[in-house]
Design a protein around this motif. Sequence first.
Motif, PDB file in Angstrom:
ATOM      1  N   LEU A 130       0.804  -1.376   0.153  1.00 45.79           N
ATOM      2  CA  LEU A 130      -0.141   0.029   0.103  1.00 45.79           C
ATOM      3  C   LEU A 130       0.778   1.013  -0.095  1.00 45.79           C
ATOM      4  O   LEU A 130       1.779   1.303   0.789  1.00 45.79           O
ATOM      5  CB  LEU A 130      -1.153  -0.053   1.283  1.00 45.79           C
ATOM      6  CG  LEU A 130      -2.129  -0.786   1.320  1.00 45.79           C
ATOM      7  CD1 LEU A 130      -2.906  -0.709   2.512  1.00 45.79           C
ATOM      8  CD2 LEU A 130      -2.931  -0.598   0.153  1.00 45.79           C
ATOM      9  N   THR A 131       0.592   2.032  -0.822  1.00 45.79           N
ATOM     10  CA  THR A 131       1.447   3.379  -0.830  1.00 45.79           C
ATOM     11  C   THR A 131       0.943   4.355  -0.269  1.00 45.79           C
ATOM     12  O   THR A 131      -0.321   4.516   0.086  1.00 45.79           O
ATOM     13  CB  THR A 131       1.493   3.641  -2.331  1.00 45.79           C
ATOM     14  OG1 THR A 131       0.197   4.166  -2.695  1.00 45.79           O
ATOM     15  CG2 THR A 131       2.003   2.506  -3.548  1.00 45.79           C
ATOM     16  N   PRO A 132       1.766   5.414   0.210  1.00 46.91           N
ATOM     17  CA  PRO A 132       1.187   6.449   1.120  1.00 46.91           C
ATOM     18  C   PRO A 132       0.004   7.384   0.347  1.00 46.91           C
ATOM     19  O   PRO A 132      -1.111   7.652   0.826  1.00 46.91           O
ATOM     20  CB  PRO A 132       2.471   7.698   0.877  1.00 46.91           C
ATOM     21  CG  PRO A 132       3.609   6.550   0.981  1.00 46.91           C
ATOM     22  CD  PRO A 132       3.068   5.458   0.045  1.00 46.91           C
ATOM     23  N   GLU A 133       0.181   7.307  -0.900  1.00 46.39           N
ATOM     24  CA  GLU A 133      -1.007   7.973  -1.717  1.00 46.39           C
ATOM     25  C   GLU A 133      -2.593   7.360  -1.347  1.00 46.39           C
ATOM     26  O   GLU A 133      -3.473   7.875  -1.605  1.00 46.39           O
ATOM     27  CB  GLU A 133      -0.642   7.843  -3.283  1.00 46.39           C
ATOM     28  CG  GLU A 133       0.506   8.549  -3.718  1.00 46.39           C
ATOM     29  CD  GLU A 133       1.813   7.847  -3.690  1.00 46.39           C
ATOM     30  OE1 GLU A 133       2.776   8.458  -4.160  1.00 46.39           O
ATOM     31  OE2 GLU A 133       1.907   6.685  -3.188  1.00 46.39           O
ATOM     32  N   PHE A 134      -2.408   5.939  -1.168  1.00 44.82           N
ATOM     33  CA  PHE A 134      -3.732   5.384  -0.848  1.00 44.82           C
ATOM     34  C   PHE A 134      -4.527   5.968   0.349  1.00 44.82           C
ATOM     35  O   PHE A 134      -5.523   5.758   0.533  1.00 44.82           O
ATOM     36  CB  PHE A 134      -3.489   4.184  -0.246  1.00 44.82           C
ATOM     37  CG  PHE A 134      -4.460   2.994  -0.263  1.00 44.82           C
ATOM     38  CD1 PHE A 134      -5.219   2.569  -1.312  1.00 44.82           C
ATOM     39  CD2 PHE A 134      -5.186   2.712   0.872  1.00 44.82           C
ATOM     40  CE1 PHE A 134      -6.461   1.745  -1.382  1.00 44.82           C
ATOM     41  CE2 PHE A 134      -6.118   1.896   1.001  1.00 44.82           C
ATOM     42  CZ  PHE A 134      -6.915   1.354   0.171  1.00 44.82           C
TER      43      PHE A 134
END
Length: 119
Positions: A110-114
């Motif tokens: 999961l990326t920070p953008e999520f």
Amino acid sequence: DYESDVLDLNDPKTFRDLSKPVGALNTKRLNQVKERYDALKDDPEIPPFHYGSHYSSAGVVMFYLLRLEPFTTLAYNLQGGKFDHADRLFTSVESMWKSVLTDISDVKELTPEFFTMPE
């Protein structure tokens, strides 16, 4: 924990172990990765590798945020003016978690953008 009705935030099993890369969280899967690496050591064409893709990339961000612009348009353009097959699109965090624990080729974090909005 994607199965409990209520999360116990005091239970360490609720959280992902950040001391390891996602590809090493499941011992059985990690052994498969190591076996593949060892099998490639003698291959004159393919250098040995543990993971065939990156944990986080622009493609992973588009994968998770497909339903939010500008990622919708970016993913559409990346696929040559169409969307990827429906069975390969992001549908739930739970299903992705199960996939990264079992599928040797899936290492999507999961990326920070999520967790943030692009604006």
